[in-house]
Design a protein around this motif. Structure first.
Motif, mmCIF file in Angstrom:
data_model
loop_
_atom_site.group_PDB
_atom_site.id
_atom_site.type_symbol
_atom_site.label_atom_id
_atom_site.label_comp_id
_atom_site.label_asym_id
_atom_site.label_seq_id
_atom_site.Cartn_x
_atom_site.Cartn_y
_atom_site.Cartn_z
ATOM 1 N N HIS A 38 0.588 -14.075 1.701
ATOM 2 C CA HIS A 38 1.926 -13.533 1.454
ATOM 3 C C HIS A 38 2.227 -12.378 2.415
ATOM 4 O O HIS A 38 3.327 -12.295 2.986
ATOM 5 C CB HIS A 38 1.999 -13.081 -0.006
ATOM 6 N N ILE A 39 1.260 -11.503 2.602
ATOM 7 C CA ILE A 39 1.455 -10.371 3.533
ATOM 8 C C ILE A 39 1.724 -10.918 4.942
ATOM 9 O O ILE A 39 2.666 -10.511 5.619
ATOM 10 C CB ILE A 39 0.214 -9.451 3.545
ATOM 11 N N ASN A 40 0.899 -11.874 5.353
ATOM 12 C CA ASN A 40 1.045 -12.425 6.707
ATOM 13 C C ASN A 40 2.412 -13.088 6.897
ATOM 14 O O ASN A 40 3.049 -12.935 7.944
ATOM 15 C CB ASN A 40 -0.069 -13.434 6.994
ATOM 16 N N GLN A 41 2.848 -13.816 5.862
ATOM 17 C CA GLN A 41 4.153 -14.490 5.969
ATOM 18 C C GLN A 41 5.265 -13.462 6.182
ATOM 19 O O GLN A 41 6.182 -13.670 6.971
ATOM 20 C CB GLN A 41 4.440 -15.285 4.690
ATOM 21 N N ARG A 42 5.143 -12.356 5.463
ATOM 22 C CA ARG A 42 6.173 -11.314 5.590
ATOM 23 C C ARG A 42 6.176 -10.737 7.016
ATOM 24 O O ARG A 42 7.228 -10.510 7.609
ATOM 25 C CB ARG A 42 5.889 -10.224 4.570
ATOM 26 N N LEU A 43 4.982 -10.534 7.570
ATOM 27 C CA LEU A 43 4.893 -9.953 8.915
ATOM 28 C C LEU A 43 5.436 -10.918 9.972
ATOM 29 O O LEU A 43 6.176 -10.514 10.875
ATOM 30 C CB LEU A 43 3.438 -9.585 9.229
ATOM 31 N N VAL A 44 5.077 -12.179 9.822
ATOM 32 C CA VAL A 44 5.553 -13.183 10.792
ATOM 33 C C VAL A 44 7.079 -13.262 10.733
ATOM 34 O O VAL A 44 7.765 -13.308 11.768
ATOM 35 C CB VAL A 44 4.899 -14.562 10.508
ATOM 36 N N GLY A 45 7.623 -13.222 9.528
ATOM 37 C CA GLY A 45 9.084 -13.286 9.348
ATOM 38 C C GLY A 45 9.763 -12.083 9.982
ATOM 39 O O GLY A 45 10.757 -12.224 10.703
ATOM 40 N N ALA A 46 9.224 -10.910 9.735
ATOM 41 C CA ALA A 46 9.844 -9.683 10.274
ATOM 42 C C ALA A 46 9.802 -9.698 11.798
ATOM 43 O O ALA A 46 10.761 -9.305 12.469
ATOM 44 C CB ALA A 46 9.128 -8.455 9.737
ATOM 45 N N ALA A 47 8.686 -10.164 12.353
ATOM 46 C CA ALA A 47 8.567 -10.185 13.815
ATOM 47 C C ALA A 47 9.528 -11.195 14.404
ATOM 48 O O ALA A 47 10.194 -10.919 15.406
ATOM 49 C CB ALA A 47 7.135 -10.524 14.217
ATOM 50 N N SER A 48 9.642 -12.352 13.771
ATOM 51 C CA SER A 48 10.518 -13.363 14.357
ATOM 52 C C SER A 48 11.978 -12.913 14.273
ATOM 53 O O SER A 48 12.754 -13.140 15.206
ATOM 54 C CB SER A 48 10.230 -14.744 13.763
ATOM 55 N N ASP A 49 12.351 -12.203 13.211
ATOM 56 C CA ASP A 49 13.714 -11.635 13.134
ATOM 57 C C ASP A 49 13.971 -10.682 14.289
ATOM 58 O O ASP A 49 15.107 -10.516 14.726
ATOM 59 C CB ASP A 49 13.897 -10.836 11.829
ATOM 60 N N VAL A 54 4.203 -12.764 16.194
ATOM 61 C CA VAL A 54 3.035 -12.188 15.526
ATOM 62 C C VAL A 54 2.061 -13.293 15.180
ATOM 63 O O VAL A 54 2.460 -14.350 14.681
ATOM 64 C CB VAL A 54 3.440 -11.455 14.227
ATOM 65 N N GLN A 55 0.788 -13.057 15.475
ATOM 66 C CA GLN A 55 -0.264 -13.968 15.014
ATOM 67 C C GLN A 55 -1.218 -13.189 14.141
ATOM 68 O O GLN A 55 -1.610 -12.073 14.499
ATOM 69 C CB GLN A 55 -1.036 -14.521 16.197
ATOM 70 N N CYS A 56 -1.591 -13.783 13.004
ATOM 71 C CA CYS A 56 -2.475 -13.106 12.062
ATOM 72 C C CYS A 56 -3.804 -13.848 12.006
ATOM 73 O O CYS A 56 -3.845 -15.076 12.063
ATOM 74 C CB CYS A 56 -1.859 -13.087 10.660
ATOM 75 N N TYR A 147 6.508 -0.121 13.821
ATOM 76 C CA TYR A 147 6.223 0.750 14.976
ATOM 77 C C TYR A 147 5.942 -0.102 16.224
ATOM 78 O O TYR A 147 6.458 0.175 17.316
ATOM 79 C CB TYR A 147 5.030 1.673 14.686
ATOM 80 N N ALA A 148 5.127 -1.135 16.041
ATOM 81 C CA ALA A 148 4.766 -1.990 17.183
ATOM 82 C C ALA A 148 6.024 -2.630 17.794
ATOM 83 O O ALA A 148 6.135 -2.761 19.011
ATOM 84 C CB ALA A 148 3.790 -3.073 16.732
ATOM 85 N N LEU A 149 6.968 -2.994 16.944
ATOM 86 C CA LEU A 149 8.200 -3.633 17.443
ATOM 87 C C LEU A 149 9.068 -2.635 18.225
ATOM 88 O O LEU A 149 9.716 -2.988 19.197
ATOM 89 C CB LEU A 149 8.998 -4.223 16.279
ATOM 90 N N LEU A 150 9.060 -1.389 17.764
ATOM 91 C CA LEU A 150 9.891 -0.356 18.417
ATOM 92 C C LEU A 150 9.243 0.189 19.684
ATOM 93 O O LEU A 150 9.945 0.650 20.580
ATOM 94 C CB LEU A 150 10.060 0.839 17.469
ATOM 95 N N ARG A 151 7.947 0.178 19.730
ATOM 96 C CA ARG A 151 7.216 0.841 20.816
ATOM 97 C C ARG A 151 7.649 0.309 22.183
ATOM 98 O O ARG A 151 7.751 -0.891 22.386
ATOM 99 C CB ARG A 151 5.719 0.589 20.629
ATOM 100 N N GLY A 152 7.901 1.228 23.073
ATOM 101 C CA GLY A 152 8.313 0.835 24.424
ATOM 102 C C GLY A 152 9.813 0.706 24.557
ATOM 103 O O GLY A 152 10.334 0.544 25.646
ATOM 104 N N GLN A 153 10.551 0.784 23.447
ATOM 105 C CA GLN A 153 12.018 0.656 23.537
ATOM 106 C C GLN A 153 12.693 2.016 23.520
ATOM 107 O O GLN A 153 13.899 2.100 23.570
ATOM 108 C CB GLN A 153 12.532 -0.168 22.360
ATOM 109 N N GLU A 154 11.874 3.067 23.346
ATOM 110 C CA GLU A 154 12.501 4.382 23.244
ATOM 111 C C GLU A 154 12.912 4.885 24.627
ATOM 112 O O GLU A 154 12.512 4.378 25.635
ATOM 113 C CB GLU A 154 11.602 5.403 22.532
#
Ligand code: DQA
Length: 154
Positions: A38-49, A54-56, A147-154
């Motif tokens: 369930h945790i992994n599914q949530r992370l994959v979904g958030a990353a794809s949005d 994301v690979q777990c 954080y990982a998604l935002l990193r490098g965009q600042e």
């Protein structure tokens, strides 16, 4: 540098150490009732949005985690979110693998390791991590990914 339409999707790997395959049933008073799936599914979904990939991966074996970190280096992974579980407190090999590949990472723990037994209060990874998150349950993974998604965009 900001990501634009021509940039490749950011590659983020989420690595889970030993016994985290049992999340949901393992000491739920400490680790919660949510399953790893369930945790992994949530992370994959958030990353794809967010247009990222994301690979777990979970392993109960130290050498397999080392192999995976080395593979992340070869595959030019941008960022790693890792819960090394018990290996946090013991593994020079996992520390050395992170130092070798130089991929930035956040160390996540569901429980507050600083409020637990003395042997859990030492980490072989924290000082080479970008940061650490602990004690926030499974939401710690979501915050690390944000954080990982935002990193490098600042
Ligand atoms: C853990 C904390 C570790 O001390 C323990 O060995 C785990 C899980 C956590 O997420 O709180 O397996 O990393």
């Amino acid at each position: 540098m900001a990501k634009d339409a021509t940039s490749p999707a950011k590659k983020i790997w989420v690595l889970h150490g030993p016994n985290l395959n049992l999340l949901g049933s393992r000491e739920p008073g400490i680790y919660g009732t949510e399953s790893l799936k369930h945790i992994n599914q949530r992370l994959v979904g958030a990353a794809s949005d967010a247009g990222a990939e994301v690979q777990c991966y979970q392993s109960n074996h130290e050498g397999e985690l080392v192999d995976k970190i080395q593979a992340a280096g070869r595959e030019k992974v941008d960022f790693i979110v890792v819960n090394p579980a018990a290996y946090t407190h013991t593994s020079v090999a996992i520390r050395d693998a992170f130092a070798a590949v130089k991929i930035p990472f956040i160390e996540v723990h569901l429980s507050n390791i600083h409020a637990r037994e003395p042997f859990r209060q030492r980490s072989f990874l924290s000082d080479i991590a970008v940061g650490t998150i602990c004690g926030l349950g499974s939401r710690g993974y979501d915050l690390a990914l944000a954080y990982a998604l935002l990193r490098g965009q600042e």
